[in-house]
Design a protein around this motif. Structure first.
Motif, mmCIF file in Angstrom:
data_model
loop_
_atom_site.group_PDB
_atom_site.id
_atom_site.type_symbol
_atom_site.label_atom_id
_atom_site.label_comp_id
_atom_site.label_asym_id
_atom_site.label_seq_id
_atom_site.Cartn_x
_atom_site.Cartn_y
_atom_site.Cartn_z
ATOM 1 N N LEU A 269 0.627 -1.453 0.265
ATOM 2 C CA LEU A 269 0.447 0.006 0.275
ATOM 3 C C LEU A 269 0.888 1.058 0.369
ATOM 4 C CD1 LEU A 269 -2.997 1.356 0.219
ATOM 5 C CD2 LEU A 269 -2.722 1.047 2.905
ATOM 6 N N ILE A 270 1.828 1.300 0.723
ATOM 7 C CA ILE A 270 2.743 2.424 1.124
ATOM 8 C C ILE A 270 3.646 2.859 -0.417
ATOM 9 C CG2 ILE A 270 4.320 3.698 2.186
ATOM 10 C CD1 ILE A 270 2.423 3.328 4.149
ATOM 11 N N ASN A 271 3.984 1.993 -0.889
ATOM 12 C CA ASN A 271 4.847 1.525 -1.854
ATOM 13 C C ASN A 271 3.543 1.771 -2.934
ATOM 14 O OD1 ASN A 271 7.080 0.976 -0.671
ATOM 15 N ND2 ASN A 271 7.014 -1.470 -1.145
ATOM 16 N N SER A 272 2.725 1.733 -3.407
ATOM 17 C CA SER A 272 1.755 2.120 -4.429
ATOM 18 C C SER A 272 1.687 3.767 -3.844
ATOM 19 C CB SER A 272 0.697 1.020 -3.899
ATOM 20 O OG SER A 272 -0.387 2.251 -4.981
ATOM 21 N N VAL A 273 1.416 3.972 -2.924
ATOM 22 C CA VAL A 273 0.886 5.561 -2.966
ATOM 23 C C VAL A 273 2.459 6.292 -2.947
ATOM 24 C CG1 VAL A 273 0.615 7.593 -0.951
ATOM 25 C CG2 VAL A 273 -0.550 4.798 -1.202
ATOM 26 N N MET A 274 3.292 5.902 -2.373
ATOM 27 C CA MET A 274 4.469 7.005 -3.091
ATOM 28 C C MET A 274 5.373 6.981 -4.369
ATOM 29 S SD MET A 274 3.424 9.154 -0.870
ATOM 30 C CE MET A 274 5.450 9.882 -0.176
ATOM 31 N N THR A 275 4.652 5.453 -5.553
ATOM 32 C CA THR A 275 5.316 5.616 -6.674
ATOM 33 C C THR A 275 3.985 5.551 -7.338
ATOM 34 O OG1 THR A 275 5.371 3.168 -6.354
ATOM 35 C CG2 THR A 275 7.251 3.993 -5.665
ATOM 36 N N ASP A 276 3.196 5.918 -7.253
ATOM 37 C CA ASP A 276 2.035 6.212 -8.878
ATOM 38 C C ASP A 276 2.683 7.202 -9.494
ATOM 39 O OD1 ASP A 276 1.707 8.233 -7.172
ATOM 40 O OD2 ASP A 276 -0.673 8.797 -6.964
ATOM 41 N N GLY A 277 3.449 8.362 -9.491
ATOM 42 C CA GLY A 277 4.254 9.400 -11.150
ATOM 43 C C GLY A 277 3.835 10.535 -10.382
ATOM 44 N N LEU A 278 2.984 10.738 -9.094
ATOM 45 C CA LEU A 278 3.342 11.606 -8.336
ATOM 46 C C LEU A 278 4.343 12.207 -7.846
ATOM 47 C CD1 LEU A 278 -0.528 12.102 -6.745
ATOM 48 C CD2 LEU A 278 -0.165 12.900 -9.534
ATOM 49 N N LEU A 280 5.325 13.742 -5.261
ATOM 50 C CA LEU A 280 5.248 14.471 -4.253
ATOM 51 C C LEU A 280 5.829 13.982 -2.764
ATOM 52 C CD1 LEU A 280 1.497 14.644 -4.169
ATOM 53 C CD2 LEU A 280 2.895 16.484 -4.774
ATOM 54 N N SER A 281 6.678 14.885 -2.153
ATOM 55 C CA SER A 281 7.394 14.166 -0.865
ATOM 56 C C SER A 281 6.582 13.623 0.239
ATOM 57 C CB SER A 281 8.946 15.324 -0.528
ATOM 58 O OG SER A 281 8.097 16.634 -0.398
ATOM 59 N N THR A 282 5.022 14.303 0.157
ATOM 60 C CA THR A 282 4.211 13.915 1.510
ATOM 61 C C THR A 282 2.416 14.081 0.475
ATOM 62 O OG1 THR A 282 6.080 15.873 2.816
ATOM 63 C CG2 THR A 282 3.256 14.571 3.589
ATOM 64 N N ARG A 283 2.007 13.161 1.258
ATOM 65 C CA ARG A 283 0.975 12.865 0.093
ATOM 66 C C ARG A 283 -0.047 12.554 1.516
ATOM 67 N NH1 ARG A 283 -0.231 9.149 -4.173
ATOM 68 N NH2 ARG A 283 -2.501 10.287 -3.656
ATOM 69 N N ILE A 284 -1.565 12.955 1.898
ATOM 70 C CA ILE A 284 -2.788 12.578 1.945
ATOM 71 C C ILE A 284 -3.041 11.593 1.527
ATOM 72 C CG2 ILE A 284 -4.631 13.165 3.862
ATOM 73 C CD1 ILE A 284 -2.633 15.313 5.141
ATOM 74 N N VAL A 285 -3.505 10.460 1.601
ATOM 75 C CA VAL A 285 -4.529 10.224 0.567
ATOM 76 C C VAL A 285 -5.716 9.227 1.810
ATOM 77 C CG1 VAL A 285 -5.068 7.447 -0.750
ATOM 78 C CG2 VAL A 285 -2.238 9.126 -0.727
ATOM 79 N N ILE A 286 -7.135 9.471 1.463
ATOM 80 C CA ILE A 286 -8.575 9.066 1.859
ATOM 81 C C ILE A 286 -9.213 8.615 1.771
ATOM 82 C CG2 ILE A 286 -10.326 10.230 3.306
ATOM 83 C CD1 ILE A 286 -8.699 13.203 3.352
ATOM 84 N N LEU A 307 18.490 10.112 1.592
ATOM 85 C CA LEU A 307 18.987 10.030 -0.225
ATOM 86 C C LEU A 307 19.163 8.854 -1.118
ATOM 87 C CD1 LEU A 307 22.906 11.067 2.657
ATOM 88 C CD2 LEU A 307 20.119 12.429 1.662
ATOM 89 N N ASP A 308 19.212 8.992 -1.870
ATOM 90 C CA ASP A 308 19.512 8.354 -3.081
ATOM 91 C C ASP A 308 19.989 6.953 -2.581
ATOM 92 O OD1 ASP A 308 18.090 9.952 -4.614
ATOM 93 O OD2 ASP A 308 20.505 10.413 -5.301
ATOM 94 N N THR A 309 21.056 7.129 -1.792
ATOM 95 C CA THR A 309 21.653 5.621 -1.828
ATOM 96 C C THR A 309 20.624 4.810 -0.506
ATOM 97 O OG1 THR A 309 23.208 6.454 -0.382
ATOM 98 C CG2 THR A 309 23.436 5.952 -2.516
ATOM 99 N N GLY A 310 20.064 5.560 0.562
ATOM 100 C CA GLY A 310 19.206 4.976 1.686
ATOM 101 C C GLY A 310 17.647 5.480 1.236
ATOM 102 N N ARG A 311 16.841 5.185 1.058
ATOM 103 C CA ARG A 311 15.302 5.932 1.494
ATOM 104 C C ARG A 311 14.512 5.182 1.357
ATOM 105 N NH1 ARG A 311 17.076 5.189 -3.881
ATOM 106 N NH2 ARG A 311 16.347 4.791 -5.265
ATOM 107 N N GLY A 312 13.165 5.720 2.147
ATOM 108 C CA GLY A 312 12.290 5.027 2.084
ATOM 109 C C GLY A 312 10.984 6.258 2.093
ATOM 110 N N VAL A 313 9.907 5.242 2.868
ATOM 111 C CA VAL A 313 8.491 5.694 3.873
ATOM 112 C C VAL A 313 8.312 6.038 4.839
ATOM 113 C CG1 VAL A 313 6.306 6.142 2.742
ATOM 114 C CG2 VAL A 313 8.097 5.739 1.495
ATOM 115 N N ILE A 314 8.228 6.745 5.600
ATOM 116 C CA ILE A 314 7.333 6.846 6.701
ATOM 117 C C ILE A 314 6.117 7.646 6.629
ATOM 118 C CG2 ILE A 314 8.730 9.542 7.394
ATOM 119 C CD1 ILE A 314 8.480 8.063 9.641
ATOM 120 N N VAL A 331 5.021 13.690 10.577
ATOM 121 C CA VAL A 331 5.107 12.645 10.111
ATOM 122 C C VAL A 331 5.721 13.157 8.802
ATOM 123 C CG1 VAL A 331 4.891 11.665 7.904
ATOM 124 C CG2 VAL A 331 3.255 11.782 10.162
ATOM 125 N N ARG A 332 5.470 14.476 8.702
ATOM 126 C CA ARG A 332 6.909 15.676 7.882
ATOM 127 C C ARG A 332 8.156 15.451 8.964
ATOM 128 N NH1 ARG A 332 4.514 20.202 7.572
ATOM 129 N NH2 ARG A 332 2.743 19.396 5.393
#
Length: 356
Positions: A269-278, A280-286, A307-314, A331-332
Motif C-alpha cells: 500500500l505504501i509503495n503504491s501511494v508513494m510511487t504512483d507517478g506524482l 510529491l514528498s508528502t501525501r495525504i490519501v483518504i 538520500l538516493d542510497t538509503g531512502r524510504g517512506v514514513i 510525519v514530515r
C-alpha cells in the motif's frame, strides 16, 4: 466549470466553518455532531435551524452524511478531503516534543537500521495510530545479459539476467513479427549498450538518447531490474493502539482491521501511494477514491525521506477519522529527522573509517 469549482463556489464562509467544526469535533469525539451543539458555539452566532439548513446543503454536496441512528452529522471521505485541502490548520510541534523525540533518538544505537524501529514506535505513540517505515537500499547489482525471444509472432519475451544469477522476464509487443535472428541482433545491441550497468546507470543513458524506440525499451529494462537492485526493510508499530479506537469496538471490525494492517499489505500500500507517478514528498490519501489500493474508511499520511542510497517512506495508517492537522507535521518532521540522521551517520562512518 469543473465539479470541484462548483463545489467550492457553494462552500460559503459559514458553510466552510460548519464543515470544519464538524470534522474537528468528530475527530475528537467519534460521535455525530448535532446542530444544537454547533449553534451553541458562540463563534457561529446562528440558530439550530440555520445549522440544519447548512447541514442539508453540505450533505447534498457529498461532504457530510448522517448515521441512521442519529440526527447528527459526520464527514464523508470527500468532506475530509475538502477539509484537508482547504480548511485544515496544522498543529505545530512544540519545543518540548522536539526535545523529547531527539533525546530518545540520540540515545539509540548508531545506525539508521537500528534507529528506524525506534522511530516507528515513537510515531505510533505520538499520533495513536499505526506507524510504518520502509527503507530501501541500493545493492548495485549489474545487468549481465539481455535476451529477446520470439513467442508468438506479435509477442516477444524480454529476459534480463543479473550478475548474481537473478532472472527477470517480461512480455513485450515492441517488436511485432520479427524473427528470432532479428531479435538476436537487437539483443546484441542492447548487451553492448547495457551489460555491466546498474538500473541507476541505465536510467542515466535514457536521458542522453535520441532514439525514442530504444529509450522505451531501455526504460522497460531499468524498471524490470530496479526491484532486484533494492533491498527493503519494514518497521511497523502501533497496531494495538490503533485497534483501541471506536471504529474497531466490535469483533468483526477488529478482525477486518487486523487483516488490513498486515505488514505485507501495508508495504504494498505504501509503495503504491508513494510511487504512483506524482512528484510529491508528502501525501495525504483518504479512502478508495484517492487510491484504489486503499479500503474505504482508511487514510494514509506519508512522507518520503532519505538520500538516493538509503531512502524510504514514513507513514501513518488509520481510520479516516484521523487528526490530519496533528499527524501531518509530525510525519514530515520525523522524515526530515531521519534524513538528517542518515546524513550525519554516513559522515561519521567515513570519518571513523573501517574497524581494525
Amino acid at each position: 466549470i469543473g465539479s470541484w469549482e462548483i463545489l467550492m463556489n457553494t462552500l460559503t464562509e459559514r458553510r466552510a466553518a460548519i464543515l470544519s467544526l464538524v470534522v474537528d469535533e468528530y475527530i475528537r469525539t467519534a460521535e455525530p455532531v448535532s446542530s444544537k451543539f454547533l449553534a451553541d458555539m458562540s463563534e457561529l452566532s446562528v440558530s439550530p435551524a440555520t445549522v440544519r439548513n447548512e447541514f442539508a446543503l453540505l450533505e447534498a454536496n457529498g461532504l457530510l452524511t448522517h448515521p441512521h441512528t442519529s440526527g447528527g452529522r459526520i464527514p464523508t471521505e470527500n468532506g475530509y478531503r475538502t477539509y484537508v485541502e482547504q480548511l485544515m490548520f496544522e498543529e505545530p510541534i512544540v519545543e518540548k516534543e522536539r526535545i523529547t523525540v531527539e533525546h530518545q533518538l540520540h540515545q539509540a544505537a548508531g545506525s539508521v537500521d537500528e534507529l528506524l524501529p525506534l522511530v516507528s514506535t515513537i510515531l505510533a505513540g505520538w499520533v495513536g495510530n499505526v506507524a510504518i517505515i520502509t527503507r530501501r537500499s541500493e545493492k548495485k547489482r549489474e545487468l549481465l545479459q539481455v535476451q529477446l525471444v520470439d513467442i508468438s509472432g506479435d509477442t516477444t519475451l524480454l529476459v534480463c539476467v543479473l550478475d548474481d544469477g537473478t532472472v527477470k522476464k517480461k512480455f513485450l509487443t515492441i517488436y511485432p513479427y520479427l524473427n528470432q535472428a532479428l531479435l538476436n541482433q537487437h539483443a546484441n545491441v542492447l548487451n553492448e549498450l547495457l551489460a555491466g550497468l546498474t538500473s541507476l546507470e541505465i536510467r542515466g543513458l535514457i536521458k542522453s538518447s535520441t532514439d525514442l524506440e530504444l529509450s522505451d525499451l531501455v526504460s522497460v529494462i531499468a524498471d524490470l531490474i530496479v526491484d532486484e537492485n533494492m533491498s527493503e526493510n519494514t518497521y511497523l508499530d502501533g497496531i494495538e493502539v490503533a485497534l483501541q479506537q471506536p471504529e474497531f469496538s466490535n469483533q468483526e471490525s477488529m478482525l477486518e482491521a487486523m487483516g488490513y494492517l498486515s505488514i505485507y499489505r501495508l508495504e504494498r500500500l505504501i509503495n503504491s501511494v508513494m510511487t504512483d507517478g506524482l512528484d510529491l514528498s508528502t501525501r495525504i490519501v483518504i479512502g478508495r477514491d484517492d487510491d484504489e489500493n486503499i479500503s474505504t474508511g482508511w487514510s494514509i499520511v506519508a512522507s518520503k525521506y532519505g538520500l538516493d542510497t538509503g531512502r524510504g517512506v514514513i507513514a501513518v495508517v488509520g481510520p479516516t477519522r484521523m487528526a490530519y492537522g496533528y499527524v501531518l507535521p509530525r510525519v514530515r518532521y520525523l522524515a526530515g529527522l531521519i534524513t538528517q540522521l542518515n546524513r550525519d551517520l554516513g559522515r561519521k562512518n567515513i570519518l571513523d573509517g573501517p574497524d581494525d
